[in-house]
Design an enzyme around this catalytic site. Structure first.
Site, short mmCIF file in Angstrom:
data_model
loop_
_atom_site.label_atom_id
_atom_site.label_comp_id
_atom_site.label_asym_id
_atom_site.label_seq_id
_atom_site.Cartn_x
_atom_site.Cartn_y
_atom_site.Cartn_z
N SER A 153 0.82 -1.21 0.00
CA SER A 153 0.00 0.00 0.00
C SER A 153 0.85 1.26 0.00
O SER A 153 0.33 2.35 -0.23
CB SER A 153 -0.91 0.02 1.24
OG SER A 153 -0.13 -0.01 2.43
N HIS A 165 -3.22 -3.54 -5.39
CA HIS A 165 -3.49 -2.99 -4.07
C HIS A 165 -4.98 -3.09 -3.74
O HIS A 165 -5.80 -2.31 -4.21
CB HIS A 165 -3.03 -1.53 -4.00
CG HIS A 165 -3.28 -0.90 -2.67
ND1 HIS A 165 -3.53 0.45 -2.51
CD2 HIS A 165 -3.32 -1.44 -1.41
CE1 HIS A 165 -3.72 0.71 -1.24
NE2 HIS A 165 -3.61 -0.41 -0.55
N GLU A 215 -6.41 -1.03 -6.86
CA GLU A 215 -5.46 -0.28 -7.68
C GLU A 215 -4.53 -1.26 -8.39
O GLU A 215 -3.85 -2.06 -7.73
CB GLU A 215 -4.65 0.68 -6.82
CG GLU A 215 -5.46 1.85 -6.29
CD GLU A 215 -4.65 2.79 -5.41
OE1 GLU A 215 -4.67 4.00 -5.66
OE2 GLU A 215 -4.00 2.29 -4.47
N ASN A 245 -4.04 6.32 -1.38
CA ASN A 245 -3.33 6.69 -0.16
C ASN A 245 -2.63 8.04 -0.29
O ASN A 245 -2.47 8.75 0.71
CB ASN A 245 -2.33 5.60 0.23
CG ASN A 245 -3.01 4.44 0.94
OD1 ASN A 245 -4.13 4.57 1.42
ND2 ASN A 245 -2.35 3.30 0.98
#
Length: 687
Positions: free
Chosen positions: A428, A449, A461, A499
């Site tokens: 991540s 991800h 992702e 993120n």
């Protein structure tokens, strides 16, 4: 299941005539005096209900009214199910071209179906939702094939049912249960639908013909239930008040008007079918033109674009997952539930047994039958020695977030991975460039991800580095689609997209706490903006150790400054108070998920913008640097991964509606007051 010839696994074989014209999607056949009307929308794998379907049904009703048969059966020719609701593409046309008249015409046709002087039966396999449910409700009875499901999800589009469910469903079943289904948009699967009374019988496909003929021999019992009688004589206002209170907890009236219009209609007109019908038409028409409904319909199409994005056929049959921790176990379990053959390896055997139990729980939550659950468990194979690596089409590494640990894992499997297999990391926060040199084949190494929990979070992702080949990304996107997840393709970058955007939001909340603002006030501001939970509670849920690691990683890797990482955050991590997973972080989780509702009277006037605008600015940065392909992909990713308020249409859509000049001016003002972390990205000029 059903083609040009409708077959039953018995003596009956029903020849279906062709549609009478190109726009008429109903096929007609007869069997021993019973007319079968079979819906078959041309050029589509599913049935949707639009003008052509309603007008075609009206044409068939003309014949049925003139010469009533022994009975009428309505069902679908599509293996995928009965009907998935209205054609949402036509909603904009309805709002523009006179929705009221179109709805009245639709109601008139379903009223005619309901009033036929012969028994009518809907036979439902797969989903009957939205307008599909409403056609089934206009029939006298309903037979469900195992696996059938029934729902009224219009509230998720900022609407309520518009073709009669608001008065037919409460008249059919317990009114409170009916209202709950419509207010939540939840689905009643086969057994639940039978227990509620939506379904009269559950019958396997091979017995449908016999069940239909048996049902035609007996009259339906439509006596008013006890709860319906109680509400008829005085309990409706109290029930409506309770519904509003419960709805407000999940869908505030300020942001989601549709459920409150439905409650108002039911409270005022629940005893008067004609008045309820007119109220349904009027409020549906008005809701079509609200910003909430427009934005939620936009989100529906964002989801479709992610789901149908560029990719080939899913050719990944066997998945090997390395690491049976929280993420690895969920990835493995979800893949097994969705039909993949899965092997799960870990150096510790204890988590492997827990992962099998988790697979059962996820399968049950997905409403799989007992046989389907058994099959999912058969596909989920604990593999402590890692034998599955050599046979897997895709190896997913879900080890600890440490570069050296991951590189060692890659070294250990390099000799086993078969030619053509993909190695993907679920990292991540780590850079793929720091990992790729240890991969067996750089071209077939990428990021995959997932978000926690995998069984609930729709987005994945798919991350490429500068050596990943296009075929690998295409195959991974197809794999995501094959397990019913939404892939967004992104380029390797600190935090990738989600993120990168979420970290400033979380870190700013910590700064605000350091400034003396109560966590409950901070979280309340975010919730009132529309976020599903506040940033402090979210940090606890993600894990404070993970949040700290991501924050440190991004601060070291980004050109733009981030907020100072809170000393209090570091202290909590050092003490082992990591949030939900340890029972205590910034919040005490012993009483469940915190959802504060604090007064904002004394909150700083820039509180909400300090939380939300850095998130938008990070999205702009990712667009400017081509980390993600388009603003629509940003909006879809942030809605489906972070819960960014769907009624706002996504962060980029919100920015355009609010005005980019207003946002950049506000960011400059915040930068003057609080520091350069708020300075607007130069990419705002391109939006």
């Amino acid at each position: 299941m059903i083609g040009p010839v409708l077959r039953h696994m018995g003596e009956t074989k029903l020849e279906l005539g062709p549609a009478t014209q190109a726009a008429h999607p109903w096929r007609r056949g007869e069997d021993n005096g019973v007319v079968w009307l079979v819906l078959d929308c041309e050029g589509s794998s599913v049935n949707t209900i639009a003008r052509a379907e309603i007008e075609g049904l009206a044409t068939e009703l003309d014949r049925l009214e003139q010469q009533p048969p022994k009975g009428v059966v309505i069902r679908s020719a599509k293996p995928a199910g009965f009907a998935v609701g209205a054609d949402i593409k036509q909603f904009d046309d309805m709002a523009r071209d006179g929705a009221t008249d179109m709805l009245r015409q639709g109601h008139a046709v379903l009223d005619r179906l309901e009033a036929l002087p012969c028994p009518t039966i809907a036979v439902v396999h797969g989903p009957a939702i939205g307008a599909g449910l409403e056609i089934a409700l206009a029939c006298e009875r309903r037979i469900a094939v195992p696996g059938a499901s029934f729902g009224a999800p219009e509230v998720k589009l900022g609407l309520h049912p518009g073709l009669g469910a608001t008065f037919r469903l409460p008249a059919l079943i317990d009114p409170l249960e009916a209202m709950t289904l419509m207010l939540t948009g939840k689905t009643a699967h086969t057994k639940k639908a039978k227990s509620l009374g939506i379904v009269d019988e559950i019958v396997r496909e091979r017995h449908i013909a016999a069940a239909v003929h048996a049902m035609l021999e007996h009259e339906a019992d439509r006596s008013l239930g006890v709860k319906a009688r109680a509400l008829k004589y005085g309990g409706r206002s109290l029930a409506a008040r309770q519904m509003r209170n419960e709805t407000e907890k999940q869908a505030p009236k300020e942001h989601y008007p549709a459920p409150y219009r439905l409650i108002d209609n039911w409270e005022q007109h629940g005893d008067d079918r004609d008045a309820m019908q007119q109220a349904e038409i009027d409020s549906f028409t008005e809701l079509l033109d609200t910003d909430t409904s427009k934005n939620l319909r936009r989100v529906f199409f964002l989801r479709q674009r992610l789901k149908d994005g560029p990719r080939g056929a899913d050719d990944i049959a066997h998945v090997h997952v390395i690491g049976a921790g929280a993420m690895g176990a969920e990835i493995a379990a979800w893949a097994a539930v969705k039909g993949k053959r899965v092997t799960l390896g870990d150096v510790d055997t204890a988590p492997l047994g827990q992962a099998v139990a988790q697979t059962r729980k996820i399968a049950e939550g997905a409403h799989l039958s007992d046989i389907e659950i058994r099959d999912a468990l058969d596909r989920m194979v604990p593999d402590p020695r890692g034998y599955g690596v050599a046979h897997a089409d895709l190896v997913i590494e879900a080890g600890p977030e440490k570069v050296e640990t991951k590189r060692k894992i890659y070294d250990s499997v390099a000799a086993q991975i078969k030619p053509g297999a993909i190695l993907a990391s679920n990292t991540s926060s780590l850079s793929l460039d720091d990992l790729k040199t240890a991969a067996p084949d750089i071209k077939r190494f990428a990021g995959l991800h997932f978000f926690n929990p995998v069984s609930k979070m729709q987005l994945v992702e798919v991350v490429r580095h500068n050596g990943t080949d296009k075929e690998t990304i295409t195959r991974l996107a197809a794999f995501c689609g094959g397990i019913d997840r939404l892939p967004v393709q992104v380029r390797d970058y600190p935090g990738f997209l989600v993120n990168r955007a979420l970290t400033p939001y979380l870190l700013e909340a910590m700064v605000l706490m350091d400034e003396g603002i109560a966590k409950e006030v901070i979280d309340t501001a975010a919730i009132r903006f529309g976020m599903p939970m506040g940033p402090v509670a979210l940090a606890d849920q993600v894990g404070l150790d993970i949040g700290l690691h991501v924050g440190d990683s991004l601060k070291a890797a980004l050109d733009k400054p981030l907020a100072k990482i809170s000393d209090d955050l570091r202290k909590k991590v050092d003490k082992g108070e990591l949030g939900k997973k340890t029972g205590r972080g910034f919040y005490d989780w012993s009483q469940g998920t915190p959802r504060p509702d604090a007064s904002l009277d004394d909150a700083p006037d820039d509180l909400t913008d300090r939380l939300i605008l850095p998130m938008l600015d990070a999205c702009i940065e990712c667009l400017r640097k081509d980390i993600v392909g388009s603003a629509d992909e940003v909006d879809g990713a942030m809605i489906f991964a972070t819960g960014f308020p769907p009624f706002r249409g996504g962060p980029m859509h919100y920015a355009r509606q609010r005005g980019t000049e207003d946002i950049t001016a506000r960011l400059k003002n915040l930068a003057d007051r609080h520091g350069p972390r708020f300075a607007p990205d130069r990419g705002w000029s391109n939006i």
